[in-house]
Design an enzyme around this catalytic site. Structure first.
Site, PDB file in Angstrom:
ATOM      1  N   ARG A 102     -23.411-106.930  -0.225  1.00 37.55           N
ATOM      2  CA  ARG A 102     -24.571-106.808  -1.092  1.00 37.55           C
ATOM      3  C   ARG A 102     -23.872-106.555  -2.520  1.00 37.55           C
ATOM      4  O   ARG A 102     -23.240-105.248  -2.362  1.00 37.55           O
ATOM      5  CB  ARG A 102     -25.382-105.795  -0.526  1.00 37.55           C
ATOM      6  CG  ARG A 102     -26.846-106.319  -0.866  1.00 37.55           C
ATOM      7  CD  ARG A 102     -27.564-105.103   0.052  1.00 37.55           C
ATOM      8  NE  ARG A 102     -27.477-103.895  -0.121  1.00 37.55           N
ATOM      9  CZ  ARG A 102     -28.612-103.110  -0.143  1.00 37.55           C
ATOM     10  NH1 ARG A 102     -29.742-103.414  -0.411  1.00 37.55           N
ATOM     11  NH2 ARG A 102     -28.340-101.809  -0.505  1.00 37.55           N
ATOM     12  N   THR A 106     -26.930-105.893  -8.173  1.00 33.56           N
ATOM     13  CA  THR A 106     -27.906-107.024  -8.301  1.00 33.56           C
ATOM     14  C   THR A 106     -28.668-107.078  -6.697  1.00 33.56           C
ATOM     15  O   THR A 106     -29.864-107.506  -6.808  1.00 33.56           O
ATOM     16  CB  THR A 106     -27.590-108.365  -8.473  1.00 33.56           C
ATOM     17  OG1 THR A 106     -26.511-108.859  -7.473  1.00 33.56           O
ATOM     18  CG2 THR A 106     -26.909-108.386  -9.807  1.00 33.56           C
ATOM     19  N   ASP A 198     -25.394 -95.572   4.178  1.00 37.01           N
ATOM     20  CA  ASP A 198     -24.508 -96.871   4.151  1.00 37.01           C
ATOM     21  C   ASP A 198     -24.167 -96.843   5.635  1.00 37.01           C
ATOM     22  O   ASP A 198     -23.097 -96.421   5.820  1.00 37.01           O
ATOM     23  CB  ASP A 198     -23.519 -96.662   3.131  1.00 37.01           C
ATOM     24  CG  ASP A 198     -22.774 -98.110   3.013  1.00 37.01           C
ATOM     25  OD1 ASP A 198     -22.389 -98.863   4.026  1.00 37.01           O
ATOM     26  OD2 ASP A 198     -22.703 -98.528   1.990  1.00 37.01           O
ATOM     27  N   ASP A 201     -20.230 -97.864   5.962  1.00 31.53           N
ATOM     28  CA  ASP A 201     -19.161 -96.720   5.642  1.00 31.53           C
ATOM     29  C   ASP A 201     -19.112 -95.595   6.830  1.00 31.53           C
ATOM     30  O   ASP A 201     -18.284 -95.353   7.237  1.00 31.53           O
ATOM     31  CB  ASP A 201     -19.607 -95.918   4.609  1.00 31.53           C
ATOM     32  CG  ASP A 201     -19.396 -96.809   3.131  1.00 31.53           C
ATOM     33  OD1 ASP A 201     -18.423 -97.711   3.384  1.00 31.53           O
ATOM     34  OD2 ASP A 201     -19.875 -96.501   2.057  1.00 31.53           O
TER      35      ASP A 201
HETATM   36  C1  PRP Z   1     -25.498-103.695   4.250  1.00 34.22           C
HETATM   37  C2  PRP Z   1     -26.013-104.046   5.679  1.00 34.22           C
HETATM   38  C3  PRP Z   1     -26.846-105.503   5.447  1.00 34.22           C
HETATM   39  C4  PRP Z   1     -27.234-105.427   4.171  1.00 34.22           C
HETATM   40  C5  PRP Z   1     -28.849-105.150   4.073  1.00 34.22           C
HETATM   41  O1  PRP Z   1     -24.322-104.342   4.156  1.00 34.22           O
HETATM   42  O2  PRP Z   1     -25.226-104.117   6.747  1.00 34.22           O
HETATM   43  O3  PRP Z   1     -25.895-106.260   5.717  1.00 34.22           O
HETATM   44  O4  PRP Z   1     -26.517-104.499   3.379  1.00 34.22           O
HETATM   45  O5  PRP Z   1     -29.269-105.254   2.627  1.00 34.22           O
HETATM   46  P1  PRP Z   1     -30.035-106.136   2.154  1.00 34.22           P
HETATM   47  O6  PRP Z   1     -31.147-106.594   3.560  1.00 34.22           O
HETATM   48  O7  PRP Z   1     -30.675-105.525   1.049  1.00 34.22           O
HETATM   49  O8  PRP Z   1     -29.405-107.467   2.247  1.00 34.22           O
HETATM   50  P2  PRP Z   1     -23.243-104.130   2.763  1.00 34.22           P
HETATM   51  O9  PRP Z   1     -23.498-105.416   2.015  1.00 34.22           O
HETATM   52  O10 PRP Z   1     -23.520-102.894   2.155  1.00 34.22           O
HETATM   53  O11 PRP Z   1     -21.948-104.656   3.546  1.00 34.22           O
HETATM   54  P3  PRP Z   1     -21.079-103.883   4.533  1.00 34.22           P
HETATM   55  O12 PRP Z   1     -21.930-104.254   5.944  1.00 34.22           O
HETATM   56  O13 PRP Z   1     -19.834-104.227   4.556  1.00 34.22           O
HETATM   57  O14 PRP Z   1     -20.982-102.394   4.280  1.00 34.22           O
HETATM   58  N1  URA Z   2     -27.526-101.114   3.481  1.00 34.51           N
HETATM   59  C1  URA Z   2     -27.114 -99.889   4.345  1.00 34.51           C
HETATM   60  O1  URA Z   2     -26.091 -99.786   4.955  1.00 34.51           O
HETATM   61  N2  URA Z   2     -28.038 -98.891   4.083  1.00 34.51           N
HETATM   62  C2  URA Z   2     -29.244 -99.207   3.689  1.00 34.51           C
HETATM   63  O2  URA Z   2     -30.096 -98.211   3.592  1.00 34.51           O
HETATM   64  C3  URA Z   2     -29.778-100.556   2.810  1.00 34.51           C
HETATM   65  C4  URA Z   2     -28.631-101.478   2.961  1.00 34.51           C
END
Ligand code: PRP
Ligand code: URA
Length: 207
Positions: A102, A106, A198, A201
């Site tokens: 994400r 944006t 997150d 993380d």
């Molecule tokens: C996080 C989570 C989802 C997304 C959710 O991933 O694991 O995939 O955000 O958000 P959304 O519903 O607004 O799309 P992130 O993009 O942070 O990647 P990561 O899992 O690599 O940390």
């Molecule tokens: N992705 C995450 O990991 N946490 C949130 O709260 C939203 C998106």
């Protein structure tokens, strides 16, 4: 489409564990996997069965086995945290991968990886991601799977915002959604409230 919020005391207890800010990587990862395994147990209650003749040490008998292959598709990275837990319940499941991140400004999802088993289109596909925030990542992942002719798709997440549920049900009215907790709202940075921060993380010790 149906949205099911799993109502289970053990799931609620473990969700509390991962919400606590003091929970460290090892326990966080373990709890996410345990919740995913419990969710798989509940969701698979509906899987179709077929009859099979087997022989016990005593006699021949007609029994049952799951009639359709299962494919788990984690959305990287955080979805990876749910795979072992589901495989502990469904060890014959195949695993595909979707890499999405994400954009922090944006909040739009960007694809960076895709790899699927050949048999996926005829399987029960469990798309797994612990977090459903705006819904952008889940919608993009399911778009990718529908392009590959998947017909039986279920989205499984731990913590969802109402905004994400609304966007996902509008974009993909035909799929079933399972969540362990339906939270209050998204904050101005696109994080779920109260949420757990997150998830990627916290699972992998980055940041
Ligand atoms: C996080 C989570 C989802 C997304 C959710 O991933 O694991 O995939 O955000 O958000 P959304 O519903 O607004 O799309 P992130 O993009 O942070 O990647 P990561 O899992 O690599 O940390
Ligand atoms: N992705 C995450 O990991 N946490 C949130 O709260 C939203 C998106």
């Amino acid at each position: 489409m149906s949205v099911t919020v799993l109502n289970h005391s053990l799931v609620k207890h473990k969700i509390t564990n991962i919400r606590k800010k003091e929970t460290k990587t090892k326990d966080f990862y373990q709890n996410v996997n345990e919740i995913a395994g419990l969710m798989a147990y509940e969701i698979s209650r509906e899987f179709p069965l077929r009859e099979i003749e087997i022989e016990t040490p005593i006699c021949k008998t007609i029994q049952y086995e799951i009639a359709q292959e299962v494919c788990i598709v984690p959305i990287l990275r955080a979805g990876l945290g749910m795979v072992d837990g589901i495989r502990s319940m469904i060890p014959t499941a195949k695993v595909g991968f979707i890499g999405l991140y994400r954009d922090e400004e944006t909040l739009e999802p960007h694809e960076y990886f895709a790899k699927f088993p050949d048999t996926m289109k005829d399987s029960i596909v469990l798309v797994v991601d612990p977090m459903l925030a705006t819904g952008g990542s889940a919608i993009a992942a399911i778009d990718m799977l529908k392009k590959r002719q998947c017909k039986n798709i279920k989205f499984v997440c731990l913590v969802a915002a109402p905004e994400g549920i609304e966007a996902l049900t509008e974009a993909h009215p035909d799929i079933d959604v399972y969540v362990a907790s339906l939270d209050e709202h998204l904050n101005e940075n696109g994080y779920i409230v109260p949420g757990l921060g997150d998830c990627g993380d916290r699972l992998f010790g980055t940041k």
